[in-house]
Scaffold this active site. Structure first.
Site, PDB file in Angstrom:
ATOM      1  CG  HIS A 192      -8.685  11.825  -6.624  1.00 55.18           C
ATOM      2  ND1 HIS A 192      -9.214  10.565  -6.501  1.00 55.18           N
ATOM      3  CD2 HIS A 192      -9.435  12.633  -5.862  1.00 55.18           C
ATOM      4  CE1 HIS A 192     -10.245  10.612  -5.699  1.00 55.18           C
ATOM      5  NE2 HIS A 192     -10.403  11.861  -5.288  1.00 55.18           N
ATOM      6  NE  ARG A 294      -1.341  -3.785   6.497  1.00 54.85           N
ATOM      7  CZ  ARG A 294      -0.614  -3.573   5.385  1.00 54.85           C
ATOM      8  NH1 ARG A 294      -0.988  -4.090   4.235  1.00 54.85           N
ATOM      9  NH2 ARG A 294       0.482  -2.828   5.444  1.00 54.85           N
ATOM     10  NE  ARG A 330      -0.487  -6.678  11.145  1.00 55.89           N
ATOM     11  CZ  ARG A 330      -0.306  -5.508  10.548  1.00 55.89           C
ATOM     12  NH1 ARG A 330       0.909  -5.029  10.378  1.00 55.89           N
ATOM     13  NH2 ARG A 330      -1.331  -4.821  10.110  1.00 55.89           N
ATOM     14  NE  ARG A 452       1.325   3.798   8.544  1.00 56.83           N
ATOM     15  CZ  ARG A 452       1.198   2.485   8.625  1.00 56.83           C
ATOM     16  NH1 ARG A 452       1.669   1.832   9.669  1.00 56.83           N
ATOM     17  NH2 ARG A 452       0.628   1.791   7.678  1.00 56.83           N
ATOM     18  CB  CYS A 489       5.319  -7.384   5.211  1.00 55.81           C
ATOM     19  SG  CYS A 489       5.223  -6.850   6.923  1.00 55.81           S
TER      20      CYS A 489
HETATM   21  C1  PEP Z   1       4.156  -1.633   8.409  1.00 53.55           C
HETATM   22  O1  PEP Z   1       4.070  -0.925   9.408  1.00 53.55           O
HETATM   23  O2  PEP Z   1       5.039  -1.508   7.531  1.00 53.55           O
HETATM   24  C2  PEP Z   1       3.175  -2.710   8.203  1.00 53.55           C
HETATM   25  C3  PEP Z   1       3.330  -3.593   7.234  1.00 53.55           C
HETATM   26  O3  PEP Z   1       2.076  -2.709   8.994  1.00 53.55           O
HETATM   27  P1  PEP Z   1       0.826  -1.704   8.771  1.00 53.55           P
HETATM   28  O4  PEP Z   1       1.089  -0.937   7.517  1.00 53.55           O
HETATM   29  O5  PEP Z   1      -0.369  -2.555   8.688  1.00 53.55           O
HETATM   30  O6  PEP Z   1       0.895  -0.874  10.012  1.00 53.55           O
HETATM   31 MG    MG Z   2       2.718  -1.460  10.983  1.00 54.31          MG
END
Ligand code: PEP
Ligand code: MG
Length: 557
Positions: A192, A294, A330, A452, A489
């Site tokens: 936040h 996406r 994509r 991630r 991207c």
């Molecule tokens: C990435 O992996 O950097 C990407 C752009 O795809 P996503 O974040 O949708 O996995």
């Molecule tokens: Mg990705």
């Protein structure tokens, strides 16, 4: 900046760019969490339950009152927190222990602990809500104990707010003329604190682990681009940096494209979108096109596969919003953090390394073929020629198989580079496709072997990791050798300073959230390609993200 200032005392993860300079302030202390207390007499328990319920209600009402005065994201987070104070599960857990003889304060502590364990186990965004729940607990305890409400003081002079972490109730009512920057010890890019700082437009740094060493009242300079917090800097130089940052902001607000460096070298600045509405919103920015649509995000809630016609209508909306401009669609990146009910077939122990993205097609080409048919139909109905790329390509053979299917429909094929193997063999992959787009979010995850979604591992998945950038460099070089375009991207492209580094590494387009387009375009437009290249070379010579950011900032300033 670093050489001329006295000392960097603390470093954190930068989340909102900009410079702020002012005295540090800290929120007033939270109530002590005393867990030992004598059990309640049988006769007092009912009244204690009532007192707890009344305290939770008072906290809920206060938060709702503030929500009514706030707007946008601030109002939403305050409402969400008020709902947490009214949560039947949490209140029910506390009432149950009070009825069993636990005093209300201790019952609030225990009930919170129970939910904190649950949220932490779920991880990701839920784990980031732990601070919010603990904030509610502290407010209810203060109410029960007759103490002043814990929270942020309202300073006379513009100040930089430092805190362990900030709950919505602390941040939502903030006045950006008084609180000019935020730094927290905990929190991640989606906490936040970061959301509110973005909305207020004030620089913000999170996960500054050593922040405790800065006491209230000390003048500090924070840099929301590098993550540096500098105690007692040279005041004259600090003011110059603040002024420079104001000029930068002005440049951002007036940037109208096209994407190019100060010496006129083109670097496309494109938008990432997820549906027609997002594409129309992006079209009101200076984005030169769409670098990543996406498609899977259009169908997250779907039980069954959308028909070709349904898909074609959605894709056409996006193409229409950017008629005559570049649009990169994509194909479905289902799986892992974005499961699609109709595409993901089985439970996997490790979905990020499982059958996700284009790998679903290798088991059954049906979904991919139908999606490509829909894209081809949308292209025909809008008279456009979208580029189409696949996520999660690992080998040249996969790239060829995908490219054949795309070319069979007269569309332009490309692939994403998200797996280190694809970056390492980018030259071979380019023999089969027309372009590459580097997804730095996944490329960082797979290069650093760090989830991630984990805020604990945010240091490792930082897109400034030199190992990740070395793979970007290799991919961009392969593109230049083949005379084909290589874009970025992932989130890396949304960071203005890193965007310059990426351009210097040889990347030809940068695609980011629409809100970041002007910041990236203005920054790239303020530097020459030679400066970008110098920054890129300096970054590749470093060994960690902190050194990389500094090397880039020094090379460019
Ligand atoms: C990435 O992996 O950097 C990407 C752009 O795809 P996503 O974040 O949708 O996995
Ligand atoms: Mg990705």
């Amino acid at each position: 900046m670093t050489e001329q200032l006295n000392r960097i005392t603390v470093h954190g993860t930068p989340v909102v760019p900009g410079i702020a300079y002012g005295p540090a302030i800290w929120p007033s202390s939270r109530p002590e969490l005393v867990t030992d207390a004598p059990a309640l007499d049988e006769a007092d328990r009912e009244a204690a339950v009532d007192a707890f319920v009344a305290a939770a209600k008072a906290v809920e009402n206060r938060l709702l009152g503030r929500a009514a005065e706030a707007t946008g994201a601030a109002a939403e987070v305050l409402q969400a927190n008020a709902a947490m104070a009214a949560d039947r599960g949490w209140i029910g857990a506390a009432k149950k222990s009070i009825a069993g003889g636990v005093p209300p304060v201790q019952a609030a502590i225990a009930a919170t602990e129970q939910f904190v364990v649950l949220f932490t186990k779920v991880g990701g965004l839920m784990a980031e809500r732990v601070t919010d729940l603990e904030d509610i607990r502290d407010r209810v305890i203060a109410e029960l104990s007759g103490l002043p409400e814990p929270g942020v003081p309202m300073p006379e002079t513009p100040s930089v707010l430092c805190a362990d972490d900030l709950a919505p109730a602390d941040t939502a009512g903030l006045d950006a003329t008084k609180i000019i920057g935020l730094v927290t010890i905990y929190g991640g890019p989606t906490s936040h604190t970061a959301i509110i700082a973005r909305q207020l437009g004030i620089p913000c740094i999170v996960a500054a682990k050593e922040l405790e060493s800065i006491s209230a009242g000390i003048p500090i300079l924070i840099d929301g681009t590098t993550g540096d917090v500098i105690a007692e800097p040279d005041p004259g130089h600090a003011r110059e940096l603040v002024e420079q940052s104001r000029i930068d902001r002005e440049r951002v607000s007036t940037w109208t494209g096209p994407g190019q460096t100060a010496d006129g070298r083109p670097v496309d600045v494109l938008a990432n979108v997820q549906d027609g509405a997002g594409a129309r919103a992006a079209a009101s920015t200076a984005a030169g096109g769409i670098g990543l649509f996406r498609t899977e995000l259009c169908f997250l809630g779907r039980e069954t596969e959308p028909t070709v016609d349904e898909q074609a209508a959605i894709y056409a909306e996006v193409l229409e919003a950017f008629a005559g401009k570049k649009v990169i669609i994509r194909t479905l990146d289902a799986g892992s953090d974005k499961p699609l009910k109709f595409a993901n077939h089985q439970e996997e122990a490790n979905p990020a390394l499982g059958v996700r993205g284009v790998r679903i097609a290798w088991q059954d080409m049906g979904i991919l073929n139908r999606q490509l048919d829909a894209i081809a139909a949308a292209a025909a109905s809008t008279n456009s020629s979208p580029w189409v790329m696949a996520p999660m390509i690992a080998t040249p053979a996969e790239a060829k198989c995908f490219a054949d299917a795309v070319r069979a429909r007269d569309l332009v094929p490309g692939v994403m580079v998200e797996i280190p193997a694809a970056a390492l063999l980018a030259d071979q992959i380019l023999e089969h496709v027309e372009f590459l787009s580097i997804g730095t979010n996944d490329l960082a995850q797979y290069t650093m072997a760090a989830d991630r979604m984990s805020s604990e591992l945010a240091d490792l998945t930082d897109p400034w990791q030199p190992a990740v950038l070395a793979l970007v460099a290799r991919t961009a070089q392969a593109g230049q050798a083949a005379g084909k375009r290589v874009g970025v991207c992932g989130e890396a492209a949304a960071d203005p300073l890193l965007a310059c580094v990426l351009a210097g590494l040889g990347v030809s387009s940068l695609s980011c959230a629409a809100a970041s387009v002007a910041g990236v375009g203005a920054k790239v437009g303020s530097v020459t390609m030679a400066q970008c290249e110098a920054a890129a070379a300096a970054v590749l010579a470093t060994g960690d993200p902190v050194a990389a950011r500094k090397a880039a900032a020094d090379a460019i300033s």
